[in-house]
Scaffold this active site. Structure first.
Site, PDB file in Angstrom:
ATOM      1  N   LYS A 113       0.836  -1.209   0.000  1.00 48.65           N
ATOM      2  CA  LYS A 113       0.000   0.000   0.000  1.00 48.65           C
ATOM      3  C   LYS A 113       0.866   1.252   0.000  1.00 48.65           C
ATOM      4  CE  LYS A 113      -3.589  -2.497   2.360  1.00 48.65           C
ATOM      5  NZ  LYS A 113      -4.049  -3.007   3.646  1.00 48.65           N
TER       6      LYS A 113
ATOM      7  N   GLN B  19      -5.408  -2.356   9.329  1.00 43.90           N
ATOM      8  CA  GLN B  19      -5.100  -3.637   8.688  1.00 43.90           C
ATOM      9  C   GLN B  19      -5.651  -4.789   9.515  1.00 43.90           C
ATOM     10  OE1 GLN B  19      -3.705  -4.074   5.678  1.00 43.90           O
ATOM     11  NE2 GLN B  19      -3.873  -6.285   5.879  1.00 43.90           N
TER      12      GLN B  19
ATOM     13  N   ASP C 227     -11.945   1.345   3.450  1.00 40.71           N
ATOM     14  CA  ASP C 227     -12.176  -0.098   3.282  1.00 40.71           C
ATOM     15  C   ASP C 227     -13.649  -0.408   3.035  1.00 40.71           C
ATOM     16  OD1 ASP C 227      -9.990  -1.876   3.416  1.00 40.71           O
ATOM     17  OD2 ASP C 227      -9.715  -1.471   5.554  1.00 40.71           O
TER      18      ASP C 227
HETATM   19  N1  GUN Z   1      -6.737  -7.758   5.394  1.00 44.23           N
HETATM   20  C1  GUN Z   1      -6.908  -8.478   4.257  1.00 44.23           C
HETATM   21  N2  GUN Z   1      -7.557  -7.755   3.325  1.00 44.23           N
HETATM   22  C2  GUN Z   1      -7.812  -6.552   3.884  1.00 44.23           C
HETATM   23  C3  GUN Z   1      -8.457  -5.381   3.414  1.00 44.23           C
HETATM   24  O1  GUN Z   1      -8.964  -5.286   2.285  1.00 44.23           O
HETATM   25  N3  GUN Z   1      -8.504  -4.336   4.300  1.00 44.23           N
HETATM   26  C4  GUN Z   1      -7.988  -4.413   5.550  1.00 44.23           C
HETATM   27  N4  GUN Z   1      -8.100  -3.349   6.361  1.00 44.23           N
HETATM   28  N5  GUN Z   1      -7.380  -5.489   6.027  1.00 44.23           N
HETATM   29  C5  GUN Z   1      -7.297  -6.553   5.189  1.00 44.23           C
END
Ligand code: GUN
Length: 291
Positions: free
Chosen positions: A53, A97, A120
């Site tokens: 990211k 996350q 998200d």
């Molecule tokens: N863990 C796995 N995929 C994701 C996601 O799309 N967003 C977040 N915040 N955590 C994750």
């Protein structure tokens, strides 16, 4: 022989467009979109996602701040951090996350995020908007998958879609996005018996079960589109692999994705798009006016 849909190539093209857009936004508004990422603990998968990211933000020119917290910090400390990011007018997107270490109340943490900064799309108010077809922040993986299919002009309307896996992050919102695209959707999950009876009926099969190479040629219809969301370690080789046995399925599919280089880069790409959306909302360019 299937055509491989490369999330790596598609996301590179989309990110190049976003880079131009962010430059223009900076000129117009005097600042770049800003994404704050909170990661707690040392889960290697999570650390690697967060690095991905950061890299994408840097490529595009999105400002990004990562808060890497020790897994011993209190729930209250996390909640206070979210509160301060909610109040910070220079922060457009907040991502926590997942999964969090077990000692944290994940639901309370997600609920604390300002819904307008919830890039998200996991906050209950955004989930409600999704299920009532209101403009909202779409969860990144399902959004990225629809974009992949559209990039190849794959017809969704009237098609039979089967989603394997019922997670809040992928399976459930994925199902809703396909319903909104006028597909007929079935969902199979860990308690579904004879799963292949459903999956073999699907024109488009989305696999998000988190188990290495479970889906083989027996699960798919000739000519199906097969999208692999899984990120696993192959128990035999130790290499990264998906939920789909690529070599077994590829000869029968019409389109297929690989792991790595498939859905993963598209998830990050959708996150970048959501951060820009969120920025536009915060600078007053309302999402409703743009739809
Ligand atoms: N863990 C796995 N995929 C994701 C996601 O799309 N967003 C977040 N915040 N955590 C994750």
């Amino acid at each position: 022989m299937a055509e491989v849909i490369s999330g790596r190539d598609l996301s590179a093209a989309l990110k190049a467009d976003m880079k131009v857009q962010v430059k223009e936004l900076f000129q117009k508004y005097g600042r770049a979109p800003h994404l704050a990422v909170i990661i707690i603990g040392d889960n290697p998968g999570s650390i690697s996602y967060v690095k991905g990211k950061e890299k994408s933000c840097n490529e595009i020119g999105i400002k990004n701040t990562t808060f890497h917290l020790n897994a011993r910090v209190s729930q209250k400390t996390v909640m206070n951090l979210i509160k301060s990011l909610n109040e910070d007018e220079t922060v457009d997107g907040i991502l926590v996350q997942l999964p969090l270490p077990k000692s944290y109340d994940e639901e309370a943490i997600i609920n604390a995020i300002d819904p307008t900064k919830d890039v998200d799309g996991f906050h209950p108010s955004n989930i409600a908007k999704l299920w009532t077809k209101k403009p909202c922040m779409l969860p990144c993986t399902p959004k990225g998958i629809i974009e992949m299919l559209k990039s190849k002009n794959i017809e969704i309307k009237g098609k039979r879609v089967c989603v394997m896996g019922r997670s809040n992050i992928v399976g459930l919102p994925m199902m809703k996005l396909f319903i909104d695209e006028d597909a007929t959707v079935t969902m199979v999950h860990s308690k579904t018996t004879r799963q292949w009876e459903f999956t073999r009926d699907a024109d488009i099969l989305i696999v998000a079960i988190g188990k290495p190479k479970v889906v083989n040629a027996r699960y798919i219809k000739d000519g199906a589109v097969v999208i692999d969301v899984g990120v696993n370690r192959d128990p035999e080789t130790g290499k990264l692999c998906g939920d789909v046995d690529f070599d077994d399925c590829e000869p029968y599919a019409s389109y297929i994705t690989k792991v790595p280089g498939g859905v993963g880069p598209m998830t990050i790409c959708a996150l970048m798009q959501n951060t820009i959306e969120s920025f536009l909302t915060h600078v007053g360019d309302k999402m409703e006016d743009r739809k």
